[in-house]
Every structure is written in structure tokens, then in C-alpha cells.
Design a protein around this motif. Structure first.
Motif: not given
Length: 416
Positions: A385-395
Motif C-alpha cells: 500500500p502507498r499513496l494514490n493506490c487506494g486504502p492503506p491495507e493490501p488487497g
């Protein structure tokens, strides 16, 4: 002729067991269990007789059908599966009358631990039998492996073996055999594991009129994901839900698989079908619309629902696979039809939802670019997870089902 002899031996032994148990004095719980096991064997043989052209097939079928009707009413009561041999009789070598030994007990040992495996691999389900005390003379036994449904309502035949001869059934034909590397070993080897192979298997050892069994639990390593169709929430009846998972390289999840996914952090507030016909959903963060914020985290259940009339989403299960999922490097963004063609031109096919989830879970697929998938949805997998790639959780992020004329990237699947 060998096939004919094998069939006659199997039928003769089953009929003998049923006849013996029918005339035995009543009052023994195990008697009913032995009748049930014998009838299950006969039912399996009947289905085989329907397709065979052996000369005795017509006679055997006509004989077995009334036997089943005669004993049907006494096969549904509970029973104890323990037994002891008694009434010394016979010579112990499989010839002549069956033999029973005072104080000799048949024991079947299987693994108490879950056996884990991955799709496409081979696995051995351990099973050994023994006599207590040990016998000096070898015994002629039969072995039957069945798969037990999650709700315990039905068993599906996997393999039946007599001596060195065996017969496999259904989807297991050509994929199973017995492993006998040690004395009294009757382990089951399953090759090229499929998603549907996960579950409970029963190893049954039959010695004359008696039998014992044990259960082995097989679990595939995989990933559970919620799924709904393009036309919205709660549109699947049970049968449509199974088909939907199958179309996305997955199978409908079991409760055990959903529970494990919940333990690993799956949180989803839409109820979905499971393989046992129940409707449930996993909550790790209690909140008002999802059963109430005062309820403890857990897997919420709506119980069993009508498999034709009621409609919900579905939880699917997919596992690792042979091949790879990748984001296609292409100079342009693509509409859906062009995306399908672009994967084909690259020697691949457009990836399915189950495949992208499996690649994310087992290959750490990580790409912050939305792409078309085979069902017309647009998604992208994030392992870091990183900025501009959705929520802070993997998925696996989901953009839903946009108009197929809109343009995105595409995820392709290629066999290795």
C-alpha cells in the motif's frame, strides 16, 4: 473376465454382509450401521451396472433392487462404529467362510492434523489399519475411499480397491490410486489437485462382514474473495452463485475457508452464499449497518436459505495456479473488446477475477494501474500500500463494472 470376476466378488461380499446383518438378533446399534455401509456399497455397484454389458448385470440388478427396498427402513438410525470379531469360524485366508476372532479388533488410523496442499500438486492422504492383537495370517480386505459433504448428508465415492485391483469414480477417475509402501498402508494419492478437492475424506477398511473407518481433512491453500455480478448486489441464487465462481477460475467457498479468511482480516458487509447453502459474512470492524457496532467481531450468519428463491452475493475461493498474471504493457488504453484481443495477440487470455486474487495472494502481484478482467470488471492488485493506490491495507481494488467502451489497461493470464 477379470472385470466380471471383480464385480461378482464385490457384489457377493456386499450381499453377504447385508444378509448376515438382517438375520442377526436385533438390539445392536452397530448392526444398523453395517447395513447402511453395505447398502452404500450396493448403491455404488448399481450405478456401475447401469453402464456395463456384463452377462450377469441384469440378474444382479434385479436382485439388488428389492434388497435395497427391503432394508431401506432400518438404515437411518445412529450407530457405533466400534466392533469386535466373535464366533470363531473359517480358515482366515479369504477362502470359504468368513472368520471372526474372539477379542481381535480392527483399527483404522488416519491423520488428526489438517493436510495442506496447493492446486495442481499431488497429495497423499495417510491411512493405515491394524489388528489388535496382531494376526499371524494375512487377511483379505477391501478398501473404500469416499468424500464426505460439508453438511454430512452424502458421501461421494472416490476409489474402491480389492487386492491389487481398484476402480475410481467421477472427477477422480485417473487421478487417484492407493499407496501401499508399508504393511497395512492404504493411503490415497490424489494427483493434479483441483479447487473442488478440498474437504473431508473417509478411509474405510472392510474385512468380511465388519469395517472401520477414519477421516482425513484436506485443505487447499487459497484466497477467499466476495463476488457480485455486474447488475448489482444480491442477484445470485445458490446455483447461480456456484456458476459465477466457476466462471472466474474459483469455486464457492466453504465456511472453514471463510472463517480462515476472517481470521486473516477479511471484512465484508454483504452477505454471500457458501458451499453448504448457508449465507454468511465476515466482520472484523463491528459497525451499525453490519450487525451492530456493539456486536463482537466474527462471521455473521443468516443460516440456511432457499437455494432457488433467495438471492445474495457469493464468497469464492481460488488457489495458486500454473502460469502467471501480468499487466500488459501497451502503448494505449483499451476498451473491453480491444483488451481481450490485446491479450490474445500476446499469446495469453484476459485474466479472471480468481486468477488476479491468487496472483496477488501467492505471487505478491502489485500494480497501481486499473485493468480490465474477463468478467468486464476493472481492478488492480496492491501488495505494498502507498499513496494514490487506494486504502492503506493490501488487497485487490475494485472499480466495479464500467461501460465497456471506456478505456483502461488490461491484466492477462498466460500458462507457463
Amino acid at each position: 473376465n477379470h472385470q466380471h470376476q471383480w464385480l461378482e466378488n464385490e457384489v457377493s461380499a456386499s450381499i453377504q454382509r447385508v444378509s448376515y446383518l438382517t438375520v442377526r438378533p436385533s438390539g445392536s446399534d452397530w448392526k444398523l450401521g453395517r447395513q447402511r455401509n453395505s447398502l452404500n456399497t450396493i448403491k455404488s455397484l448399481l450405478s456401475y451396472l447401469e453402464d456395463t454389458h456384463l452377462p450377469s448385470a441384469m440378474f444382479l440388478t434385479l436382485f439388488l433392487l428389492p434388497t435395497l427396498h427391503l432394508l431401506h427402513s432400518v438404515t437411518s438410525l445412529p450407530y457405533s462404529n466400534g466392533f469386535y470379531y466373535n464366533n470363531l469360524n473359517g480358515n482366515g485366508n479369504g477362502n470359504g467362510n468368513e472368520i471372526y476372532f474372539n477379542g481381535v479388533r480392527l483399527v483404522v488410523n488416519t491423520s488428526d492434523d489438517l493436510i495442506f496442499a496447493s492446486r495442481g500438486t499431488n497429495i497423499t492422504l495417510p491411512c493405515h489399519y491394524a489388528y489388535e492383537p496382531k494376526l499371524s495370517t494375512p487377511r483379505k480386505i477391501r478398501v473404500k475411499w469416499t468424500r464426505v459433504r460439508a453438511d454430512n448428508t452424502k458421501e461421494s465415492d472416490v476409489l474402491v480397491a480389492i487386492g491389487l485391483k481398484h476402480r475410481s469414480f467421477g472427477d477422480f477417475k485417473g487421478r487417484v490410486h492407493l499407496q501401499r509402501n508399508e504393511p497395512h498402508e492404504v493411503s490415497l494419492v490424489i494427483t493434479d489437485l483441483r479447487l473442488e478437492d478440498s474437504g473431508r475424506y473417509k478411509c474405510e477398511v472392510i474385512d468380511g462382514l465388519e469395517d472401520e473407518s477414519g477421516i482425513v481433512h484436506l485443505e487447499l491453500r487459497g484466497v477467499v474473495f466476495p463476488y457480485q455480478p455486474h447488475h448489482g448486489r444480491y442477484k445470485f441464487n445458490f446455483h447461480e452463485a456456484k456458476e459465477a465462481c466457476g466462471s472466474q477460475d474459483a469455486t464457492i467457498a466453504s465456511f472453514e475457508q471463510l472463517f480462515k479468511a476472517w481470521e486473516e482480516g477479511l471484512d465484508w458487509c454483504n452477505a454471500g452464499w457458501l458451499t453448504d447453502g448457508t449465507v454468511q459474512y465476515p466482520i472484523t470492524l463491528p459497525r451499525e449497518p453490519c450487525g451492530g457496532k456493539d456486536m463482537a467481531p466474527g462471521v455473521r450468519s443468516y443460516g440456511n436459505k432457499h437455494r432457488h428463491l433467495h438471492r445474495f452475493d457469493v464468497f469464492c475461493f481460488s488457489s495458486s495456479f500454473q502460469g502467471k498474471v501480468y499487466y500488459l504493457q501497451h502503448p494505449d488504453t483499451l476498451n473491453f473488446q480491444d483488451a481481450v484481443k490485446a491479450c490474445e495477440e500476446d499469446g495469453a487470455t484476459i485474466a479472471k477475477v480468481g486468477q488476479i486474487y491468487a496472483a496477488w495472494k501467492f505471487s505478491n502481484l502489485d500494480r497501481c494501474d486499473a485493468g480490465w478482467l474477463a468478467d468486464g470488471s476493472v481492478r488492480y492488485p496492491i501488495s505494498r500500500p502507498r499513496l494514490n493506490c487506494g486504502p492503506p491495507e493490501p488487497g485487490v481494488r475494485n472499480f466495479g463494472f464500467p461501460d465497456k467502451n471506456e478505456e483502461y489497461g488490461v491484466y492477462c493470464y498466460k500458462m507457463s
